[in-house]
Scaffold this motif. Structure first.
Motif, mmCIF file in Angstrom:
data_model
loop_
_atom_site.group_PDB
_atom_site.id
_atom_site.type_symbol
_atom_site.label_atom_id
_atom_site.label_comp_id
_atom_site.label_asym_id
_atom_site.label_seq_id
_atom_site.Cartn_x
_atom_site.Cartn_y
_atom_site.Cartn_z
ATOM 1 N N ASP A 194 0.826 -1.214 0.000
ATOM 2 C CA ASP A 194 0.000 0.000 0.000
ATOM 3 C C ASP A 194 0.858 1.261 0.000
ATOM 4 O OD1 ASP A 194 -2.357 -1.443 -0.090
ATOM 5 O OD2 ASP A 194 -2.664 -1.398 2.092
ATOM 6 N N LYS A 195 1.954 1.270 0.762
ATOM 7 C CA LYS A 195 2.856 2.425 0.775
ATOM 8 C C LYS A 195 3.511 2.603 -0.589
ATOM 9 C CE LYS A 195 5.100 5.859 2.594
ATOM 10 N NZ LYS A 195 4.422 7.111 2.887
ATOM 11 N N ALA A 196 3.915 1.494 -1.224
ATOM 12 C CA ALA A 196 4.508 1.571 -2.557
ATOM 13 C C ALA A 196 3.506 2.150 -3.555
ATOM 14 C CB ALA A 196 4.988 0.194 -3.016
ATOM 15 N N LYS A 197 2.260 1.728 -3.464
ATOM 16 C CA LYS A 197 1.227 2.264 -4.353
ATOM 17 C C LYS A 197 1.042 3.760 -4.124
ATOM 18 C CE LYS A 197 -1.419 -1.983 -4.971
ATOM 19 N NZ LYS A 197 -2.680 -2.697 -4.718
ATOM 20 N N GLU A 198 1.061 4.172 -2.851
ATOM 21 C CA GLU A 198 0.930 5.594 -2.526
ATOM 22 C C GLU A 198 2.088 6.405 -3.118
ATOM 23 O OE1 GLU A 198 1.352 8.519 1.342
ATOM 24 O OE2 GLU A 198 0.773 6.432 1.682
ATOM 25 N N LEU A 199 3.319 5.909 -2.949
ATOM 26 C CA LEU A 199 4.483 6.602 -3.503
ATOM 27 C C LEU A 199 4.383 6.703 -5.020
ATOM 28 C CD1 LEU A 199 7.310 4.997 -1.338
ATOM 29 C CD2 LEU A 199 6.383 7.314 -1.129
ATOM 30 N N ASN A 200 3.972 5.619 -5.661
ATOM 31 C CA ASN A 200 3.824 5.614 -7.112
ATOM 32 C C ASN A 200 2.726 6.589 -7.557
ATOM 33 O OD1 ASN A 200 4.500 4.294 -9.757
ATOM 34 N ND2 ASN A 200 2.294 3.949 -9.662
ATOM 35 N N GLU A 201 1.615 6.605 -6.841
ATOM 36 C CA GLU A 201 0.534 7.537 -7.176
ATOM 37 C C GLU A 201 1.001 8.981 -7.006
ATOM 38 O OE1 GLU A 201 -2.683 6.201 -4.686
ATOM 39 O OE2 GLU A 201 -2.963 4.377 -5.877
ATOM 40 N N ASN A 202 1.808 9.253 -5.972
ATOM 41 C CA ASN A 202 2.349 10.602 -5.774
ATOM 42 C C ASN A 202 3.267 10.993 -6.928
ATOM 43 O OD1 ASN A 202 0.975 11.006 -3.396
ATOM 44 N ND2 ASN A 202 2.707 10.452 -2.092
ATOM 45 N N TRP A 203 4.091 10.045 -7.393
ATOM 46 C CA TRP A 203 4.955 10.336 -8.540
ATOM 47 C C TRP A 203 4.101 10.689 -9.750
ATOM 48 C CZ3 TRP A 203 5.770 8.955 -13.523
ATOM 49 C CH2 TRP A 203 6.956 9.409 -14.107
ATOM 50 N N THR A 204 3.062 9.904 -9.972
ATOM 51 C CA THR A 204 2.170 10.148 -11.095
ATOM 52 C C THR A 204 1.537 11.530 -10.982
ATOM 53 O OG1 THR A 204 1.712 7.789 -11.318
ATOM 54 C CG2 THR A 204 0.120 9.297 -12.326
ATOM 55 N N LEU A 205 1.105 11.883 -9.791
ATOM 56 C CA LEU A 205 0.442 13.156 -9.552
ATOM 57 C C LEU A 205 1.389 14.339 -9.738
ATOM 58 C CD1 LEU A 205 -2.179 14.573 -8.609
ATOM 59 C CD2 LEU A 205 -1.360 14.282 -6.267
#
Length: 169
Positions: free
Chosen positions: A44-55
Motif C-alpha cells: 500500500d505504501k509503494a502504491k501511494e508513492l507511485n501515485e504521488n509520482w504520477t500526480l
C-alpha cells in the motif's frame, strides 16, 4: 634405526599440524536465517508513492518524451536477478581492487542524450553505482560520516529494461 624413528616421528607431527592448521569446511548450521531488511515498505505504501509520482512528476517527465514522439517516458527499470547478483559480485571485486570496501549501492536517475538513438534519445534511465568506504588497509582516515561515498572508478550498471507502467503493473 635412529633415523627411521625420526622420520616416523616427523610424519606424525606433520600430520597433526596439517590436521589442526588446514582449513576445513564449516559445519552446516541449518537453514539460512532470513532477516527483513530496514526500509521494506508495504504494498500500500509503494502504491501511494507511485501515485504521488504520477500526480507530481508524470506530466513534466512525459512532456520530454512527447517531444521525441513517444507517448510517455520510462518510470521504472528492470534487471534480471542473475544480472544483479553478477553485478554485485563484480562491483565488490572491483571496489576491493580500488581500495574500497563496498558497503552498498546507490540508484541514480539519468537521461540519455541526443546521440542515444531514437528509442532512447533524451529519455530517462536508471543506473546503479557501488558505494563504500576507503579500506583501512589503504588509508588511515576514519569515516565518521555514516554516508558512504560512490566508489571512485567503480563501474555503474545500466541498460536495464525500461518500464512505463505504474506500480503494480
Amino acid at each position: 634405526m635412529k633415523n627411521l624413528i625420526y622420520i616416523i616421528l616427523g610424519a606424525i607431527i606433520g600430520a597433526l599440524l596439517t590436521y589442526y592448521f588446514c582449513p576445513r569446511p564449516l559445519e552446516d548450521d541449518g537453514p539460512i536465517k532470513i532477516v527483513k531488511p530496514k526500509g521494506v515498505i508495504t504494498v500500500d505504501k509503494a502504491k501511494e508513492l507511485n501515485e504521488n509520482w504520477t500526480l507530481y512528476r508524470k506530466a513534466a517527465v512525459d512532456s520530454a518524451a512527447q517531444k521525441q514522439g513517444r507517448e510517455q517516458d520510462d518510470r521504472s527499470t528492470y534487471w534480471d536477478l542473475d544480472e544483479i547478483e553478477n553485478y554485485l559480485a563484480f562491483a565488490k571485486n572491483q571496489s576491493d581492487s580500488l581500495g574500497y570496501q563496498m558497503t552498498g549501492i546507490r540508484v541514480y536517475l539519468g537521461v540519455y542524450g541526443k546521440n542515444a538513438g531514437q528509442t532512447k534519445k533524451d529519455l530517462t534511465t536508471m543506473f546503479i553505482v557501488p558505494t563504500g568506504r576507503k579500506s583501512k588497509a589503504s588509508s588511515l582516515n576514519l569515516n565518521f560520516r555514516g554516508n558512504d561515498e560512490d566508489v571512485p572508478g567503480g563501474n555503474p550498471l545500466n541498460d536495464g529494461a525500461g518500464g512505463q507502467g505504474g506500480y503494480p503493473n
